[in-house]
Scaffold this motif. Structure first.
Motif: not given
Length: 499
Positions: A397, A403, A415, A459, A461, A491
């Motif tokens: 992330t 996240a 993660f 991931l 963001s 996302y």
């Protein structure tokens, strides 16, 4: 059956219909609500920390331990993240039921309040600790007539109110002082220490709770928003006055003149009722809580609509207590009754304005968004990961708070935060979770720590820790949020090939 009994039964039927309508309406909103990062972070902390660890960590979160401790058994038992929403819904259902069936206000006032944002959506669906403020204030009003007979219970409720949130600290303190002041005056008039000695059985509890609160937030390092040394004391008072008006502007969406007039009229009506009942305590609680939130916003942290709605519950407590005092003291004349009627009419006006504001297009948490919009894409992103990415995959992330919403839905996945290479748990707002990293450094980290991996899943963001985010254009996009969300939680999932 007498006419009184018939009227009572009709009232019960009407209130039951209102209550069922409230449960159904908020139940629909609950099903449609997408959880977001503030809710997720609480759940992750409740799941991953012990009570002692939580106590040492809580000063960085801005809220006392009570809400976290309440959720901890459910989170540790492995229940799904959605449980947090059900908890707030049930707490507000109990709060609303007590208000509808026990509060001395008129039925139309109760109905207007429960279907406005005072009771609906903000505290019932968005699962945060503020629902505890609502419940505890209603319980304190309900227990007010028996406060000197059930001192330990009354003191315990005050102690829990202190632990519900810092923003209600003044309200809890003023109610405690009111309880003490009433009994001191009773003792003075009766020339006895009996009433004071009696409440000592319970009044120590909110004081102990305050000490516990200080312990939780000892050495918080955040700087005040407003520096008195730089701007001066009189400028501070002006800022607090301006913000006191802004609170009502934010709640109602009305202009400054309307809000100033509303506050003035409400103050006059509360003063008239208090003078007639020969007790200024209840009005002082309302005034103290209101000014405290304004000062808090100016000097420490700018508060938001969730905090302001707590003042509406202080107002409900105030009206309830004034009605109970009216029954106790039975003042001569109609002035107190008319003043209370005027206050109730203002509650209807406030509820109506807040409902209109809730339906405003500019309101990010509007009713339209609550029913049809996307509050956060965390749930759908998590569904994609669960259906398409193996549990043993390398997931990375780029922003811990954003996240966290996805993480809360996926307890079976691990993660890593790209900024420091550590396993991600919850947002602790530390320097470690603010570190930046280049895209090349990320690839190097993956190669050193996971040499057997051929790919990682990123991931992405808002507020990414990657300093070469343009390099992601070279990577395969597996998933991307298709529209803007109310909380900015959009996302993108990339497949990054490791060479």
């Amino acid at each position: 059956m007498t006419d009184t009994n018939k009227r009572h039964n009709v009232d019960r039927v009407i209130l039951t219909m209102v209550f069922l309508g409230y449960l159904i309406f908020n139940g629909i909103l609950l099903v449609r609500h997408e959880l977001w990062r503030d809710e997720a972070n609480v759940w992750l902390m409740a799941k991953g920390l012990s009570p002692l660890e939580l106590f040492s960590e809580i000063k960085y979160q801005g809220h006392p331990c009570l809400w976290y401790l309440l959720l901890m058994p459910f989170a540790k038992a492995g229940l799904p993240f959605r449980t947090i929403s059900l908890a707030s819904y049930l707490i507000m259902a109990v709060t609303t039921g007590l208000f509808l069936f026990k509060a001395p206000m008129r039925k139309i006032v109760k109905a207007a309040a429960v279907f406005s944002p005072i009771f609906t959506y903000y505290y019932a669906e968005i699962a945060r600790n503020y629902c505890l403020i609502a419940l505890l204030l209603i319980l304190l009003a309900l227990c007010y007539p028996k406060r000197n007979e059930r001192c330990i219970l009354y003191g315990l409720l005050l102690g829990l109110l202190v632990q519900s949130d810092v923003i209600i600290l003044m309200g809890a303190g003023m109610i405690s002082l009111m309880w003490l002041g009433e009994n001191v005056w009773k003792g003075v008039r009766g020339k006895t220490w009996g009433p004071v000695l009696n409440i000592l059985k319970g009044i120590w509890i909110p004081l102990f709770s305050l000490c516990l609160l200080v312990g939780q937030f000892y050495r918080v390092s955040d700087s005040p928003v407003f520096q008195v040394s730089s701007h001066g004391f009189w400028e501070l008072l002006k800022e607090i006055g301006d913000y006191a008006c802004w609170i009502l502007i934010r709640l109602t969406g009305r202009g400054e003149f309307f809000c100033q007039l509303f506050l003035l009229l409400l103050a006059v009506l509360l003063l008239v009722a208090s003078v007639q009942l020969k007790s200024l305590w209840a009005a002082a609680v309302m005034a103290g809580a209101y000014l405290f939130e304004a000062a808090f916003s100016v000097m420490i942290y700018q508060l938001h609509i969730w905090h302001f709605i707590a003042l509406c519950f202080v107002l409900m407590w105030t009206i309830w207590v004034l009605y109970l005092q009216k029954e106790e003291k039975k003042p001569a004349g109609k002035a107190a009754e008319r003043a209370l009627l005027g206050i109730e009419l203002m509650v209807i006006l406030l509820s109506f304005c807040m409902f209109l504001r809730w339906n405003d297009k500019e309101e990010s948490s509007s009713l339209a968004n609550a029913l049809n919009g996307v509050y956060s894409d965390g749930v759908y992103t998590a569904e994609y990961i669960r259906e398409n990415i193996p549990q043993d995959a390398l997931l990375v992330t780029v922003n811990v708070p954003y996240a966290s919403t996805v993480l809360a839905y996926l307890p079976e996945y691990e993660f890593y935060f790209a900024g420091n290479g550590q396993k991600e748990t919850y947002a602790d707002w530390s320097v470690e979770q603010e570190k930046k990293i280049s895209f090349e450094e990320l690839l190097s980290w993956a190669g050193i720590n996971f040499p057997e991996r051929e790919e990682l899943y990123l991931l992405d963001s808002k507020d990414s820790c990657l300093t070469q985010a343009d390099r992601l254009a070279e990577c395969e996009v597996l998933y991307r949020t298709s529209e803007d969300t109310a909380r900015g939680e959009e996302y993108t999932i990339y497949r990054v090939i490791l060479e």
